[in-house]
Design an enzyme around this catalytic site. Structure first.
Site, PDB file in Angstrom:
ATOM      1  N   ILE A  45     -15.601 -20.717   7.670  1.00 30.25           N
ATOM      2  CA  ILE A  45     -15.547 -20.962   9.122  1.00 30.25           C
ATOM      3  C   ILE A  45     -16.032 -22.359   9.490  1.00 30.25           C
ATOM      4  O   ILE A  45     -16.059 -22.733  10.648  1.00 30.25           O
ATOM      5  CB  ILE A  45     -16.363 -19.906   9.907  1.00 30.25           C
ATOM      6  CG1 ILE A  45     -17.767 -19.740   9.321  1.00 30.25           C
ATOM      7  CG2 ILE A  45     -15.623 -18.589   9.941  1.00 30.25           C
ATOM      8  CD1 ILE A  45     -18.618 -18.709  10.027  1.00 30.25           C
ATOM      9  N   ASP A  73     -27.524 -34.156  17.053  1.00 29.00           N
ATOM     10  CA  ASP A  73     -26.074 -34.004  16.855  1.00 29.00           C
ATOM     11  C   ASP A  73     -25.519 -33.031  17.884  1.00 29.00           C
ATOM     12  O   ASP A  73     -24.754 -32.118  17.570  1.00 29.00           O
ATOM     13  CB  ASP A  73     -25.765 -33.511  15.426  1.00 29.00           C
ATOM     14  CG  ASP A  73     -24.301 -33.755  15.054  1.00 29.00           C
ATOM     15  OD1 ASP A  73     -23.818 -33.157  14.070  1.00 29.00           O
ATOM     16  OD2 ASP A  73     -23.629 -34.513  15.779  1.00 29.00           O
TER      17      ASP A  73
END
Ligand SMILES: COc1cc(O)cc(Nc2ccc(C(=O)Nc3ccccc3)c(OCCC[NH3+])c2)c1
Length: 343
Positions: free
Chosen positions: A17, A138
């Protein structure tokens, strides 16, 4: 599908994924409960072999340390850590409703009310991390996943979890998140405070939620950097003046003039529409162990409740920790809990 003996009998790996720098993220089943988890598999061979390898290994150790200390309603939960000679396996909470990125793309852009609902959750998670002395570095829609109730969960501390106070310039070279979301001081290579840089990324995130595109984008990376370092971005005519002012307060090129997380928590844009209270950043989890989960685990393992309590209180992040967290999540969804009894 490569097999990893250490997982046999505990987890069944399924589809991939996600793919990251050091490895990949696979969907898996926690066999004792039958529930889905995500397993981030880090291949030690892919970690830097140059002198920055110390920082790669250090960064993973820091990510694991950070995730063990962070338990929050809008942050993906670490369940188990497994280390073998060649790999790290991080067993993590799984989110069936995918990425916020796709949610925005599928709707082109969000209304102010929808954006406010999500942004309050993002700000709650980021404020919590900062209060615990960490920063994310991030922040982007790909690292915000939706759970069953369409609440957001922040993921992937792989790049940063650096203690507040910023990091030195040489470490910047190894990882500075995604350029489109990176603060001017990061791409300018100056020393910087990770929490203040996160606020810039929050501004980029809110712009993406409301506009359905990025404020700083250009196929020419040098042009994009120029726009970021000069704070040049298009302001759509249909944005409300409050949205424009709020975004502008986060997209301040000068870190000293940028709004602080404490002022974001009680900003008027976040306290409008149906909201009248400032954003709560504290964790809604407490350290009390849940009796129903403990009871089911004691029954299954044929040991006493106090033995299970004793084991969990050591927070080993082993299979027992994973089983407990997963049972707790099932209870929170009013799902009957029952460990797969041995035949
Ligand atoms: C603290 O949370 C972390 C830390 C970390 O280092 C990595 C991750 N990675 C995860 C965790 C869960 C998922 C996930 O459930 N994804 C998913 C599930 C169903 C449909 C679509 C996605 C994950 O996905 C990887 C792709 C996300 N960009 C990564 C969490």
């Amino acid at each position: 599908m490569p097999s990893y003996p250490v997982l046999n009998g505990f987890y069944e790996l399924q589809r991939t994924i996600g793919n990251g720098g050091f490895g990949k993220v696979k969907q898996a089943v926690h066999l004792l409960t039958g529930e889905h988890v995500a397993i981030k598999i880090i291949d030690k061979a892919k970690l830097g072999v140059s002198d920055t390898s110390e920082s790669d290994v250090q960064r993973i150790a820091l990510e694991i340390k950070a995730m063990k200390e962070l338990r929050h309603q809008y942050i993906c939960q670490l369940y188990q850590v497994i280390e073998t000679e060649h790999h790290y396996f991080l067993v993590l909470e799984y989110f069936c409703n995918g990425e916020l990125f796709d949610y925005i793309v599928n709707r082109n852009r969000l209304s102010e009310d929808q954006a406010r609902h999500f942004f309050r959750q993002i700000v709650s998670a980021v404020a919590y991390i900062h209060k615990r002395g960490y920063c994310h570095r991030d922040l982007k829609p790909e690292n915000l996943l939706l759970d069953r109730r369409d609440n957001l969960k922040l993921i992937d501390f792989g790049l940063c979890a650096q203690p507040k106070g910023g990091i030195s310039v040489e470490q910047l070279g190894t990882a500075c998140g995604s350029p489109a979301y990176a603060a001017p001081e990061i791409i300018g290579g100056q020393n910087y405070r990770g929490d203040v840089a996160d606020v810039w990324s929050l501004g980029v995130l809110l712009y993406a939620l409301l506009c359905g595109c990025l404020p700083f984008d250009d196929e020419n990376i040098a042009t994009m950097y120029m726009k970021i370092q000069n704070g040049i971005y298009h302001v759509p005519t249909w944005l409300s003046i409050e949205s424009i002012n709020f975004i502008r307060s986060m997209l301040q090129v000068d870190p000293a003039r940028r709004i602080r997380i404490d002022d974001i928590l009680r900003h008027r844009w976040l306290m409008s529409g149906p909201y009248t209270e400032a954003v709560q950043w504290e964790s809604t989890f407490n350290n009390k162990l849940d009796a129903t989960c403990i009871g089911e685990m004691a029954l299954y393992h044929k040991v006493t409740v106090s033995e299970i309590v004793q084991e969990l209180s050591q927070k080993r992040y082993d299979y027992t920790t994973a089983t407990y967290f997963i049972l707790l999540d099932m209870i929170s969804r009013n799902k009957a809990i029952r460990l797969n009894r041995r035949h």
